[in-house]
Design an enzyme around this catalytic site. Structure first.
Site, PDB file in Angstrom:
ATOM      1  N   SER A  90       0.859  -1.188   0.000  1.00 37.88           N
ATOM      2  CA  SER A  90       0.000   0.000   0.000  1.00 37.88           C
ATOM      3  C   SER A  90       0.892   1.234   0.000  1.00 37.88           C
ATOM      4  O   SER A  90       1.978   1.234   0.586  1.00 37.88           O
ATOM      5  CB  SER A  90      -0.944  -0.015   1.200  1.00 37.88           C
ATOM      6  N   MET A  91       0.418   2.266  -0.709  1.00 40.87           N
ATOM      7  CA  MET A  91       1.257   3.458  -0.910  1.00 40.87           C
ATOM      8  C   MET A  91       0.491   4.728  -0.561  1.00 40.87           C
ATOM      9  O   MET A  91       0.641   5.749  -1.244  1.00 40.87           O
ATOM     10  CB  MET A  91       1.734   3.477  -2.372  1.00 40.87           C
ATOM     11  N   GLY A  92      -0.352   4.658   0.462  1.00 39.64           N
ATOM     12  CA  GLY A  92      -1.102   5.832   0.904  1.00 39.64           C
ATOM     13  C   GLY A  92      -1.866   6.484  -0.249  1.00 39.64           C
ATOM     14  O   GLY A  92      -2.611   5.810  -0.979  1.00 39.64           O
ATOM     15  N   GLY A 124      -2.198   4.909  -3.905  1.00 41.79           N
ATOM     16  CA  GLY A 124      -2.900   3.648  -4.197  1.00 41.79           C
ATOM     17  C   GLY A 124      -2.143   2.438  -3.680  1.00 41.79           C
ATOM     18  O   GLY A 124      -1.518   2.494  -2.617  1.00 41.79           O
ATOM     19  N   GLY A 180      -4.975   1.108   6.078  1.00 45.51           N
ATOM     20  CA  GLY A 180      -4.353  -0.158   5.688  1.00 45.51           C
ATOM     21  C   GLY A 180      -5.190  -1.352   6.128  1.00 45.51           C
ATOM     22  O   GLY A 180      -5.354  -2.324   5.374  1.00 45.51           O
ATOM     23  N   ASP A 181      -5.735  -1.284   7.323  1.00 45.95           N
ATOM     24  CA  ASP A 181      -6.575  -2.391   7.830  1.00 45.95           C
ATOM     25  C   ASP A 181      -7.832  -2.549   6.962  1.00 45.95           C
ATOM     26  O   ASP A 181      -8.286  -3.663   6.693  1.00 45.95           O
ATOM     27  CB  ASP A 181      -7.001  -2.127   9.283  1.00 45.95           C
TER      28      ASP A 181
HETATM   29  N1  LIG Z   1      -4.254  10.185   1.083  1.00 45.89           N
HETATM   30  C1  LIG Z   1      -5.004   9.207   0.579  1.00 45.89           C
HETATM   31  N2  LIG Z   1      -5.863   9.458  -0.434  1.00 45.89           N
HETATM   32  C2  LIG Z   1      -6.621   8.463  -0.971  1.00 45.89           C
HETATM   33  N3  LIG Z   1      -6.576   7.178  -0.548  1.00 45.89           N
HETATM   34  C3  LIG Z   1      -5.738   6.879   0.461  1.00 45.89           C
HETATM   35  C4  LIG Z   1      -4.910   7.863   1.078  1.00 45.89           C
HETATM   36  N4  LIG Z   1      -4.192   7.263   2.061  1.00 45.89           N
HETATM   37  C5  LIG Z   1      -4.553   5.965   2.042  1.00 45.89           C
HETATM   38  N5  LIG Z   1      -5.467   5.710   1.084  1.00 45.89           N
HETATM   39  C6  LIG Z   1      -6.092   4.416   0.735  1.00 45.89           C
HETATM   40  O1  LIG Z   1      -5.870   3.482   1.793  1.00 45.89           O
HETATM   41  C7  LIG Z   1      -4.980   2.432   1.362  1.00 45.89           C
HETATM   42  C8  LIG Z   1      -4.031   2.044   2.490  1.00 45.89           C
HETATM   43  O2  LIG Z   1      -3.309   3.181   2.893  1.00 45.89           O
HETATM   44  P1  LIG Z   1      -1.843   3.170   3.515  1.00 45.89           P
HETATM   45  O3  LIG Z   1      -1.660   4.507   4.142  1.00 45.89           O
HETATM   46  O4  LIG Z   1      -0.839   2.801   2.480  1.00 45.89           O
HETATM   47  O5  LIG Z   1      -1.923   2.000   4.584  1.00 45.89           O
HETATM   48  P2  LIG Z   1      -1.305   1.901   6.071  1.00 45.89           P
HETATM   49  O6  LIG Z   1      -2.376   2.479   6.963  1.00 45.89           O
HETATM   50  O7  LIG Z   1      -1.105   0.452   6.283  1.00 45.89           O
HETATM   51  O8  LIG Z   1      -0.028   2.700   6.075  1.00 45.89           O
HETATM   52  C9  LIG Z   1      -4.287   2.989   0.118  1.00 45.89           C
HETATM   53  O9  LIG Z   1      -3.832   1.961  -0.741  1.00 45.89           O
HETATM   54  C10 LIG Z   1      -5.420   3.824  -0.500  1.00 45.89           C
HETATM   55  O10 LIG Z   1      -6.364   3.006  -1.159  1.00 45.89           O
HETATM   56  O1  LIG Z   2       0.160  -2.273  16.324  1.00 52.42           O
HETATM   57  P1  LIG Z   2       0.602  -0.932  15.783  1.00 52.42           P
HETATM   58  O2  LIG Z   2       1.551  -1.041  14.647  1.00 52.42           O
HETATM   59  O3  LIG Z   2       1.088  -0.028  16.875  1.00 52.42           O
HETATM   60  O4  LIG Z   2      -0.674  -0.262  15.173  1.00 52.42           O
HETATM   61  C1  LIG Z   2      -1.815  -0.045  15.939  1.00 52.42           C
HETATM   62  C2  LIG Z   2      -2.610   1.068  15.375  1.00 52.42           C
HETATM   63  O5  LIG Z   2      -2.852   0.789  14.018  1.00 52.42           O
HETATM   64  C3  LIG Z   2      -4.240   0.821  13.730  1.00 52.42           C
HETATM   65  O6  LIG Z   2      -4.692  -0.520  13.731  1.00 52.42           O
HETATM   66  C4  LIG Z   2      -4.460   1.479  12.403  1.00 52.42           C
HETATM   67  O7  LIG Z   2      -3.636   0.822  11.437  1.00 52.42           O
HETATM   68  P2  LIG Z   2      -3.512   1.304   9.937  1.00 52.42           P
HETATM   69  O8  LIG Z   2      -3.663   2.804   9.920  1.00 52.42           O
HETATM   70  O9  LIG Z   2      -2.151   0.816   9.507  1.00 52.42           O
HETATM   71  O10 LIG Z   2      -4.589   0.626   9.173  1.00 52.42           O
HETATM   72  C5  LIG Z   2      -4.873   1.569  14.885  1.00 52.42           C
HETATM   73  O11 LIG Z   2      -6.178   1.163  15.149  1.00 52.42           O
HETATM   74  C6  LIG Z   2      -3.942   1.262  16.034  1.00 52.42           C
HETATM   75  O12 LIG Z   2      -3.917   2.321  16.948  1.00 52.42           O
END
Ligand SMILES: Nc1ncnc2c1ncn2[C@@H]1O[C@H](COP(=O)(O)OP(=O)(O)O)[C@@H](O)[C@H]1O
Ligand SMILES: O=P(O)(O)OC[C@H]1O[C@](O)(COP(=O)(O)O)[C@@H](O)[C@@H]1O
Length: 310
Positions: A221-223, A226, A252-253
């Site tokens: 995942s790349m925020g 996409g 991400g979850d």
């Molecule tokens: N700034 C954003 N704008 C649009 N979609 C987002 C954005 N940030 C996250 N997403 C969506 O959420 C998914 C997971 O986000 P990401 O930040 O990579 O995960 P994580 O929480 O594990 O770091 C992305 O692949 C995208 O679909």
């Molecule tokens: O176990 P970690 O890495 O500290 O992450 C816990 C945190 O991540 C989350 O599950 C959210 O995770 P994501 O933003 O990566 O989807 C929160 O609910 C929680 O506070």
């Protein structure tokens, strides 16, 4: 059936501010507390999508009553192992003006070495036959980094393991050939100690891991850029959708949950699964909390997601 395992759950405390000013007095516009932690979040989204799911977790004795209340509110089946101490509180500061979320994640309770085998046994014996088992998140202090690997090795039935974690605990499951790992790009760069500065580099790096370790799928995942799904037979990219950003917590979850839902409900079609996963991730960032997502919104958003084959 999807079982999730969250060894380090959290009370997610979200503070919504007009703007965060470091070193100044900041006034909160609104705040909320939800049960969080990666696997629990996956179960919350799956449950909204009407998939059968159960969450296995560890809770601290000192704030057990309150945390159980939050878990009940989330409306998911859960089983927990009780330990000394407090379930941590992770503070999420949402700056509306700059569209930035700052995560301040506490370490959480410390687990005594002596009870680690008991915890592994508790988890393994409570795993019921599931289509997917999701092992997600950081580890509490004192828990060895190979615990996810141990859980996989001790599971008594065949299933598809999904692992969403970072650092040593991510590297340690490579040898267990999980069905899916979902690092974000920074977690993958840190784990492998390399820079992933192009799509080509991401794809070749993931294919190398897939061929070397027998991992079936890697979803990077790349925020706001996409995500990319890499497997031996297909490489797909989910294009990002521009939305008004609220909180990025749980994006991400949500991606993981939507992907699993798609695989289960659309005959393991990776294209459709990635569409659904991206819809969940996109919607997650447009809400104050992932608790506000609805099945109908997710289905509508899925229509706007563009998946390209690379
Ligand atoms: N700034 C954003 N704008 C649009 N979609 C987002 C954005 N940030 C996250 N997403 C969506 O959420 C998914 C997971 O986000 P990401 O930040 O990579 O995960 P994580 O929480 O594990 O770091 C992305 O692949 C995208 O679909
Ligand atoms: O176990 P970690 O890495 O500290 O992450 C816990 C945190 O991540 C989350 O599950 C959210 O995770 P994501 O933003 O990566 O989807 C929160 O609910 C929680 O506070």
């Amino acid at each position: 059936m999807i079982t999730t395992v969250t060894l380090n759950p959290a009370i997610d405390k979200t503070l919504i501010l007009n703007e965060l000013n470091l070193g100044k007095v900041n006034r909160v516009l609104r705040s909320r507390e939800n049960i969080g932690g990666k696997g629990i979040n996956v179960s919350k989204i799956l449950s909204k999508l009407d998939d059968a799911t159960s969450a296995i977790t560890i809770l601290g004795r000192d704030n057990l009553g309150y945390v159980k209340k939050l878990l009940n509110k989330a409306n998911i089946d859960s089983i927990y192992y009780e330990v000394e101490g407090l379930t941590r509180t992770n503070t999420k500061v949402v700056d509306l003006k700059n569209n930035i979320t700052t995560d301040i994640n506490e370490i959480g309770f410390e687990i005594e070495q002596a009870i680690i085998p008991d915890i592994v046994e508790f988890i393994v014996s409570n795993l019921i036959k599931s289509d997917f088992i999701v092992l997600s998140g950081s580890l509490p202090k004192g828990v060895p980094s190979d615990i996810y690997s141990k859980i996989i090795e001790n599971t008594k039935f065949n299933t598809k393991f999904v692992v969403d974690t970072e650092e040593e605990q991510l590297i340690s499951v490579f040898k267990n050939s999980p069905y899916l790992i979902k690092p974000n790009i920074h977690e993958l760069e840190d784990a492998l100690n390399i820079e992933l500065n192009s799509i080509e580099k991401i794809v070749t790096t993931c294919l190398d891991l897939i061929y070397r370790y027998g991992i079936e799928n890697i979803l990077v995942s790349m925020g706001g850029d996409g995500s990319i799904l890499v497997s031996k037979e297909i490489v797909l990219k989910a294009e990002p959708v521009k939305v008004e950003l609220r909180s990025t917590v749980g994006a991400g979850d949500s991606l993981v949950a939507g992907f699993i839902h798609g695989m289960l409900n659309y005959n393991m079609d990776k294209h459709k699964a990635l569409k659904f996963g991206s819809a969940c991730g996109t919607l997650a960032v447009s809400k104050d909390s992932i608790d506000d997502l609805t099945k109908m919104d997710i289905q509508d958003m899925a229509e706007s997601i563009i998946i390209k084959q690379l």
